[in-house]
Design a protein around this motif. Structure first.
Motif, PDB file in Angstrom:
ATOM      1  N   UNK A 234       0.835  -1.201   0.000  1.00 16.90           N
ATOM      2  CA  UNK A 234       0.000   0.000   0.000  1.00 16.90           C
ATOM      3  C   UNK A 234       0.868   1.249   0.000  1.00 16.90           C
ATOM      4  N   UNK A 235       0.442   2.252  -0.765  1.00 15.89           N
ATOM      5  CA  UNK A 235       1.145   3.526  -0.842  1.00 15.89           C
ATOM      6  C   UNK A 235       0.144   4.651  -0.618  1.00 15.89           C
ATOM      7  N   UNK A 236       0.513   5.576   0.270  1.00 12.48           N
ATOM      8  CA  UNK A 236      -0.312   6.746   0.546  1.00 12.48           C
ATOM      9  C   UNK A 236       0.543   7.995   0.346  1.00 12.48           C
ATOM     10  N   UNK A 237      -0.013   8.960  -0.379  1.00 18.05           N
ATOM     11  CA  UNK A 237       0.758  10.160  -0.703  1.00 18.05           C
ATOM     12  C   UNK A 237      -0.112  11.400  -0.542  1.00 18.05           C
ATOM     13  N   UNK A 238       0.498  12.448  -0.002  1.00 15.75           N
ATOM     14  CA  UNK A 238      -0.133  13.764   0.075  1.00 15.75           C
ATOM     15  C   UNK A 238       0.789  14.740  -0.648  1.00 15.75           C
ATOM     16  N   UNK A 254       6.207  26.027  -5.961  1.00 19.93           N
ATOM     17  CA  UNK A 254       6.843  25.236  -4.921  1.00 19.93           C
ATOM     18  C   UNK A 254       6.016  23.980  -4.707  1.00 19.93           C
ATOM     19  N   UNK A 255       6.682  22.833  -4.571  1.00 23.76           N
ATOM     20  CA  UNK A 255       5.996  21.550  -4.479  1.00 23.76           C
ATOM     21  C   UNK A 255       6.589  20.697  -3.372  1.00 23.76           C
ATOM     22  N   UNK A 256       5.757  19.902  -2.730  1.00 27.25           N
ATOM     23  CA  UNK A 256       6.220  18.976  -1.715  1.00 27.25           C
ATOM     24  C   UNK A 256       5.292  17.787  -1.598  1.00 27.25           C
ATOM     25  N   UNK A 257       5.852  16.637  -1.242  1.00 26.86           N
ATOM     26  CA  UNK A 257       5.077  15.409  -1.079  1.00 26.86           C
ATOM     27  C   UNK A 257       5.464  14.725   0.224  1.00 26.86           C
ATOM     28  N   UNK A 258       4.514  14.035   0.799  1.00 27.35           N
ATOM     29  CA  UNK A 258       4.738  13.109   1.905  1.00 27.35           C
ATOM     30  C   UNK A 258       4.215  11.761   1.451  1.00 27.35           C
ATOM     31  N   UNK A 259       5.090  10.749   1.459  1.00 27.73           N
ATOM     32  CA  UNK A 259       4.726   9.435   0.915  1.00 27.73           C
ATOM     33  C   UNK A 259       5.101   8.355   1.921  1.00 27.73           C
ATOM     34  N   UNK A 260       4.171   7.469   2.178  1.00 22.90           N
ATOM     35  CA  UNK A 260       4.464   6.320   3.030  1.00 22.90           C
ATOM     36  C   UNK A 260       4.032   5.043   2.321  1.00 22.90           C
ATOM     37  N   UNK A 282      15.694 -11.318  -2.550  1.00 25.28           N
ATOM     38  CA  UNK A 282      15.791  -9.968  -1.998  1.00 25.28           C
ATOM     39  C   UNK A 282      14.872  -9.804  -0.787  1.00 25.28           C
ATOM     40  N   UNK A 283      15.404  -9.150   0.260  1.00 17.87           N
ATOM     41  CA  UNK A 283      14.582  -8.886   1.445  1.00 17.87           C
ATOM     42  C   UNK A 283      14.749  -7.419   1.841  1.00 17.87           C
ATOM     43  N   UNK A 284      13.614  -6.711   1.936  1.00 12.78           N
ATOM     44  CA  UNK A 284      13.617  -5.296   2.287  1.00 12.78           C
ATOM     45  C   UNK A 284      12.629  -5.045   3.417  1.00 12.78           C
ATOM     46  N   UNK A 285      12.778  -3.923   4.146  1.00 17.32           N
ATOM     47  CA  UNK A 285      11.818  -3.620   5.221  1.00 17.32           C
ATOM     48  C   UNK A 285      10.391  -3.513   4.685  1.00 17.32           C
ATOM     49  N   UNK A 286       9.435  -3.641   5.582  1.00 22.38           N
ATOM     50  CA  UNK A 286       8.028  -3.615   5.180  1.00 22.38           C
ATOM     51  C   UNK A 286       7.429  -2.212   5.246  1.00 22.38           C
ATOM     52  N   UNK A 287       8.244  -1.192   5.460  1.00 19.92           N
ATOM     53  CA  UNK A 287       7.730   0.174   5.464  1.00 19.92           C
ATOM     54  C   UNK A 287       8.798   1.115   4.906  1.00 19.92           C
ATOM     55  N   UNK A 288       8.342   2.218   4.323  1.00 21.42           N
ATOM     56  CA  UNK A 288       9.249   3.204   3.744  1.00 21.42           C
ATOM     57  C   UNK A 288       8.558   4.565   3.762  1.00 21.42           C
ATOM     58  N   UNK A 289       9.331   5.600   4.058  1.00 23.20           N
ATOM     59  CA  UNK A 289       8.806   6.962   4.106  1.00 23.20           C
ATOM     60  C   UNK A 289       9.656   7.852   3.211  1.00 23.20           C
ATOM     61  N   UNK A 290       9.005   8.639   2.342  1.00 24.55           N
ATOM     62  CA  UNK A 290       9.708   9.464   1.366  1.00 24.55           C
ATOM     63  C   UNK A 290       9.256  10.920   1.469  1.00 24.55           C
ATOM     64  N   UNK A 291      10.207  11.834   1.288  1.00 22.72           N
ATOM     65  CA  UNK A 291       9.889  13.263   1.268  1.00 22.72           C
ATOM     66  C   UNK A 291      10.592  13.903   0.073  1.00 22.72           C
ATOM     67  N   UNK A 292       9.891  14.167  -1.027  1.00 24.14           N
ATOM     68  CA  UNK A 292      10.441  14.988  -2.110  1.00 24.14           C
ATOM     69  C   UNK A 292       9.892  16.422  -2.013  1.00 24.14           C
TER      70      UNK A 292
END
Length: 427
Positions: A234-238, A254-260, A282-292
């Motif tokens: 699941x991906x949620x973005x504002x 000016x632009x900004x995003x919050x993505x989880x 391949x094994x990766x964490x089950x959560x990720x947070x991004x800020x562009x």
């Protein structure tokens, strides 16, 4: 199979909007264009029935090559070809409140071949071909007297190993003098990743829900019907932006995003080789947070030249930090014909879970050899050609806009690609 990189239809849309967001592959055909021109005022229109306002057709060919395939643990061919076609139908009507309604209905289809995809099977016997479909619907209601708009959208993307369903809410409000605009968008993507493992790494018993896959290759599910288990992502973005006309020549934004993201964030057919020579998935964490966050500046330098510039900074909690700088110069050779050379520079640091082929320790908690997470720099450059004569392209009145784009991409990892696209606008 899901692409590491740039969607071909996405490329042509990016070129037209001079934007790139590192959130996830974008299935929307309905992003607002950045323009120095004033919006059309429909406040004096009489209420009218539903009509076709515009039809947009996009077709592209993409080709890439490299030698760091994640399917074979960070080595091996990355050769990919992709043919993509998209069609968007824009319907417009005014309701009794004199608000402008826009319904955009899109449908896209991709056909691709990926040489590394064949090596999901250890012997290279897997199919290298794949297809993807991606329909979308977006409805926007705009009150131009108040400078206010609100809309909803839904999207679907489906291929053999990956299905994605998305929805969004979007809102915009112009300032009283219509020189500035604030925009907000909330998005959610609900994906299912099929657990297609490399042939030698199929678990003895993998259970997801009520579906079981065994190492012998037999698959069981409801009533014994053959099925491949899947796992959610699941991906949620504002997303928020503010644009302002400084004067008749200059506009800034000016632009900004919050993505989880949460769920299964790797791909099960990506191999990793340890220092002891053994391989695994391949094994990766089950959560990720991004800020562009980004900044855009467009400058109208006279009757013939527009400079479009863009910068974006990106960071996430996996340790990747990235910067993107873009310049496009639109030059009018005549009132109806223009050329637009462009250049984009990109640089990123490696994610803390990345290591090349054969260098991960067996004791590592997380591991990937997917070069999407490696440290690299890239250059993307090309040119666009736009033709929009008043009597229609080639004398065809309904074909009001023809745009051709070519781009060449190089990466310091050795990956290189070329993409060419054609965009047709009908009224």
């Amino acid at each position: 199979m899901r692409k590491i990189f740039l969607s071909v239809v996405g490329f042509s849309l990016i070129c037209r909007m001079s934007a790139h967001a590192q959130i996830k592959p974008d299935t929307s055909f309905n992003k607002s264009k950045f323009s120095l021109y004033e919006p059309v005022d429909t406040s004096s229109y009489n209420a009218r029935a539903l009509r076709v306002d515009e039809i947009d057709f996009v077709s592209s060919y993409y080709n890439q090559n490299g030698n760091h395939s994640a399917v074979t643990g960070g080595i091996g061919t990355e050769k990919v070809t992709d043919i993509a076609t998209g069609l968007t139908l824009n319907l417009v009507w005014l309701n009794q409140a004199m608000n402008k309604n826009t319904l955009a209905i899109g449908f896209g289809f991709d056909y691709h071949t990926a040489a590394s995809q064949a090596f999901v099977s250890k012997t290279g016997a897997s199919s290298p071909d794949g297809t993807r479909i991606y329909p979308s619907v977006d409805w926007t209601v705009e009150n131009e007297k108040k400078g206010l708009s609100f809309g909803i959208g839904t999207y679907y993307s489906g291929e053999y190993n990956y299905q994605s369903l998305g929805a969004d809410l979007h809102f915009s409000q112009k300032t009283k003098d219509k020189s500035g605009e604030f925009t907000a968008k909330l998005q959610g993507y609900f994906d299912q990743v099929k657990l297609i493992y490399p042939s030698e790494l199929i678990p003895n018993s993998t259970t997801v829900g009520t579906v079981v896959t065994s190492a012998s290759g037999t698959v069981g599910g409801h009533g014994g019907k053959a099925s491949i288990p899947s796992s959610p992502r699941n991906t949620y973005a504002a997303s928020f932006s503010y644009s302002q006309m400084i004067n008749s020549r200059l506009q800034v934004a000016f632009m900004g995003d919050l993505v989880t993201q949460n769920g299964y964030l790797g791909l099960p057919f990506h191999r990793v080789y340890f220092t002891n020579g053994k391989d695994t998935v391949e094994r990766l964490p089950s959560s990720r947070f991004k800020i562009p966050v980004g900044f855009r500046l467009n400058y109208f330098a006279g009757d013939n030249i527009i400079f479009r510039t863009y910068y974006r900074y990106y960071a996430d909690n996996w340790g990747t930090k990235a910067s993107t700088a873009n310049l496009e110069i639109a030059y009018k050779l005549s009132p109806f014909f223009s050329l637009s050379p462009f250049y984009r520079f990109y640089t990123q640091t490696a994610a803390k879970y990345f290591a090349p082929y054969g260098t991960h320790a067996p004791t590592d908690q997380y591991y990937t050899s997917n070069y999407e997470y490696a440290q690299f720099q890239s250059n993307f450059y090309g040119i666009g050609l736009r033709l929009a004569p008043p009597k229609g392209v080639f004398g065809w009145q309904n074909l009001h806009d023809l745009e051709l784009r070519y781009g060449h991409y190089t990466q310091t990892t050795g990956l290189a690609s070329d993409v060419i696209s054609v965009n047709l606008g009908f009224k």
